[in-house]
Design a protein around this motif. Structure first.
Motif, PDB file in Angstrom:
ATOM      1  N   ASP A   1     -41.743  33.336  17.915  1.00 42.45           N
ATOM      2  CA  ASP A   1     -40.334  33.501  17.757  1.00 42.45           C
ATOM      3  C   ASP A   1     -39.881  34.334  16.540  1.00 42.45           C
ATOM      4  O   ASP A   1     -40.744  34.451  15.269  1.00 42.45           O
ATOM      5  CB  ASP A   1     -39.724  32.037  17.492  1.00 42.45           C
ATOM      6  CG  ASP A   1     -39.595  31.594  18.970  1.00 42.45           C
ATOM      7  OD1 ASP A   1     -39.954  32.227  20.046  1.00 42.45           O
ATOM      8  OD2 ASP A   1     -39.281  30.344  19.116  1.00 42.45           O
TER       9      ASP A   1
ATOM     10  N   TYR B   1     -45.125  36.531   5.768  1.00 43.37           N
ATOM     11  CA  TYR B   1     -43.910  36.214   6.601  1.00 43.37           C
ATOM     12  C   TYR B   1     -42.817  37.093   6.295  1.00 43.37           C
ATOM     13  O   TYR B   1     -42.169  36.844   5.195  1.00 43.37           O
ATOM     14  CB  TYR B   1     -43.571  34.711   6.202  1.00 43.37           C
ATOM     15  CG  TYR B   1     -42.456  33.841   7.292  1.00 43.37           C
ATOM     16  CD1 TYR B   1     -42.858  33.467   8.497  1.00 43.37           C
ATOM     17  CD2 TYR B   1     -41.153  34.254   6.818  1.00 43.37           C
ATOM     18  CE1 TYR B   1     -41.484  33.064   9.265  1.00 43.37           C
ATOM     19  CE2 TYR B   1     -40.157  33.854   7.634  1.00 43.37           C
ATOM     20  CZ  TYR B   1     -40.405  33.119   8.751  1.00 43.37           C
ATOM     21  OH  TYR B   1     -39.436  32.677   9.383  1.00 43.37           O
TER      22      TYR B   1
ATOM     23  N   GLY C   1     -41.890  27.966   8.541  1.00 44.16           N
ATOM     24  CA  GLY C   1     -41.720  28.762   9.987  1.00 44.16           C
ATOM     25  C   GLY C   1     -42.913  29.606  10.505  1.00 44.16           C
ATOM     26  O   GLY C   1     -43.389  29.505  11.505  1.00 44.16           O
TER      27      GLY C   1
ATOM     28  N   GLU D   1     -43.532  31.359  13.822  1.00 38.71           N
ATOM     29  CA  GLU D   1     -42.904  32.343  13.694  1.00 38.71           C
ATOM     30  C   GLU D   1     -43.333  33.822  13.243  1.00 38.71           C
ATOM     31  O   GLU D   1     -44.268  33.672  12.232  1.00 38.71           O
ATOM     32  CB  GLU D   1     -41.394  31.871  12.803  1.00 38.71           C
ATOM     33  CG  GLU D   1     -40.832  30.859  13.707  1.00 38.71           C
ATOM     34  CD  GLU D   1     -39.796  30.085  12.459  1.00 38.71           C
ATOM     35  OE1 GLU D   1     -39.681  30.874  11.490  1.00 38.71           O
ATOM     36  OE2 GLU D   1     -39.383  28.855  12.648  1.00 38.71           O
TER      37      GLU D   1
ATOM     38  N   LEU E   1     -36.743  33.955  13.524  1.00 36.84           N
ATOM     39  CA  LEU E   1     -35.504  33.291  13.077  1.00 36.84           C
ATOM     40  C   LEU E   1     -34.578  34.008  12.781  1.00 36.84           C
ATOM     41  O   LEU E   1     -34.613  35.248  11.900  1.00 36.84           O
ATOM     42  CB  LEU E   1     -36.052  32.220  11.809  1.00 36.84           C
ATOM     43  CG  LEU E   1     -34.830  31.422  11.400  1.00 36.84           C
ATOM     44  CD1 LEU E   1     -34.675  30.161  12.659  1.00 36.84           C
ATOM     45  CD2 LEU E   1     -35.119  30.452  10.202  1.00 36.84           C
TER      46      LEU E   1
ATOM     47  N   ALA F   1     -38.329  36.397   9.980  1.00 31.82           N
ATOM     48  CA  ALA F   1     -37.155  36.178  10.148  1.00 31.82           C
ATOM     49  C   ALA F   1     -36.066  37.333   9.611  1.00 31.82           C
ATOM     50  O   ALA F   1     -36.538  38.245   8.988  1.00 31.82           O
ATOM     51  CB  ALA F   1     -36.615  35.097   9.081  1.00 31.82           C
TER      52      ALA F   1
ATOM     53  N   HIS G   1     -36.963  25.484  12.593  1.00 35.00           N
ATOM     54  CA  HIS G   1     -38.475  25.428  12.670  1.00 35.00           C
ATOM     55  C   HIS G   1     -39.033  24.495  13.786  1.00 35.00           C
ATOM     56  O   HIS G   1     -40.156  24.808  14.384  1.00 35.00           O
ATOM     57  CB  HIS G   1     -38.781  25.265  11.224  1.00 35.00           C
ATOM     58  CG  HIS G   1     -38.497  26.408  10.326  1.00 35.00           C
ATOM     59  ND1 HIS G   1     -38.529  27.551  10.523  1.00 35.00           N
ATOM     60  CD2 HIS G   1     -37.832  25.979   9.023  1.00 35.00           C
ATOM     61  CE1 HIS G   1     -38.157  28.266   9.270  1.00 35.00           C
ATOM     62  NE2 HIS G   1     -37.785  27.377   8.492  1.00 35.00           N
TER      63      HIS G   1
ATOM     64  N   ALA H   1     -39.280  25.994  16.993  1.00 36.61           N
ATOM     65  CA  ALA H   1     -40.072  27.164  17.209  1.00 36.61           C
ATOM     66  C   ALA H   1     -41.222  27.242  18.031  1.00 36.61           C
ATOM     67  O   ALA H   1     -41.998  26.276  17.977  1.00 36.61           O
ATOM     68  CB  ALA H   1     -40.236  27.926  15.863  1.00 36.61           C
TER      69      ALA H   1
END
Length: 240
Positions: A107, A153, A128, A133, A109, A136, A100, A103
């Protein structure tokens, strides 16, 4: 590069490098495709590029979401020793927070994780999100799904479990190559994920894959319009 580290893992395990990134117009082109993992998968087949994992393996936590971004990679392994002794000593070598730290907005993850335990929780997801971000991809367990959903997220993961990875996982490398369900992913690769699955496109082939995907997506759009217009099956335009 002046980055404050958490100290959970040795600095030598963190590749403090400039991550290669696809041009903004390439990433925007992938975003414009919308719900297109099937099209991208077809293109990668034709070009002989492995890199697709279905949603039956990597399950999305937020339905209806699609993301496009640059892979920021983490490789985890089982921490050595007795997990309960490590818990008593609060021995935490799980260090996705270092990722993180690195980042940039846009991005994704990507974690080669450990099965049966959480490789990311809600606070990590919140962090994140704060760092820009877009989501993920995790081969391994996650937890606190309600928290990451509340943060908007999205996570694609192979498992969901309340069992923490804090005293069971050791982060071995950040920004190195990772293995996600048999697919090799390098930091900087383009990640496309939707309800159907995840596509990891090598950055060197990203423009080539996008150009062919755009062509096929346009042909499919024309075919769908013809279906809606009542065109006879025998007269439907062909798609590649």
């Amino acid at each position: 590069m002046d980055i404050r580290l958490t100290g959970k893992i040795d600095r030598s395990r963190i590749r403090l490098m400039s991550v290669p990134r696809a041009p903004v117009e390439i990433l925007e082109g992938y975003r414009a495709l919308q719900d297109a993992s099937g099209v991208i998968s077809d293109v990668m087949d034709r070009l002989g590029i492995p890199g697709v994992v279905g949603a039956s393996v990597l399950k999305p936590t937020i339905g209806g979401k699609s993301i496009v971004g640059t892979a920021l990679t983490v490789r985890n392994a089982l921490q050595q020793g007795n997990e309960y002794e490590a818990a008593k000593a609060v021995t935490n070598r799980m260090a996705e927070f270092e990722a993180h730290n690195l980042a940039q907005p846009g991005d994704v993850l990507v974690i080669q994780g450990v099965a049966g335990v959480s490789n990311m929780g809600g606070i990590s997801a919140q962090t994140g999100k704060r760092h820009g971000e877009v989501g993920a991809i995790i081969m391994g367990g996650i937890r606190d799904v309600a928290h990451s959903r509340a943060m908007d997220y999205p996570v694609w993961a192979s498992e969901i479990t309340p069992r923490t990875g804090k005293w069971r996982i050791e982060t071995m490398e950040i920004n190195g190559d990772v293995d996600i369900a048999g697919v090799r992913v390098t930091c900087g690769d383009v990640v496309y994920a939707d309800d159907t699955g995840v596509c990891f496109v090598p950055i060197a082939r990203a423009a080539e894959v996008l150009a062919m995907a755009q062509k096929i997506a346009k042909a499919e759009e024309i075919k769908c319009q013809a279906i809606d217009a009542g065109t006879h099956i025998a007269d439907l335009p062909k798609t590649e």
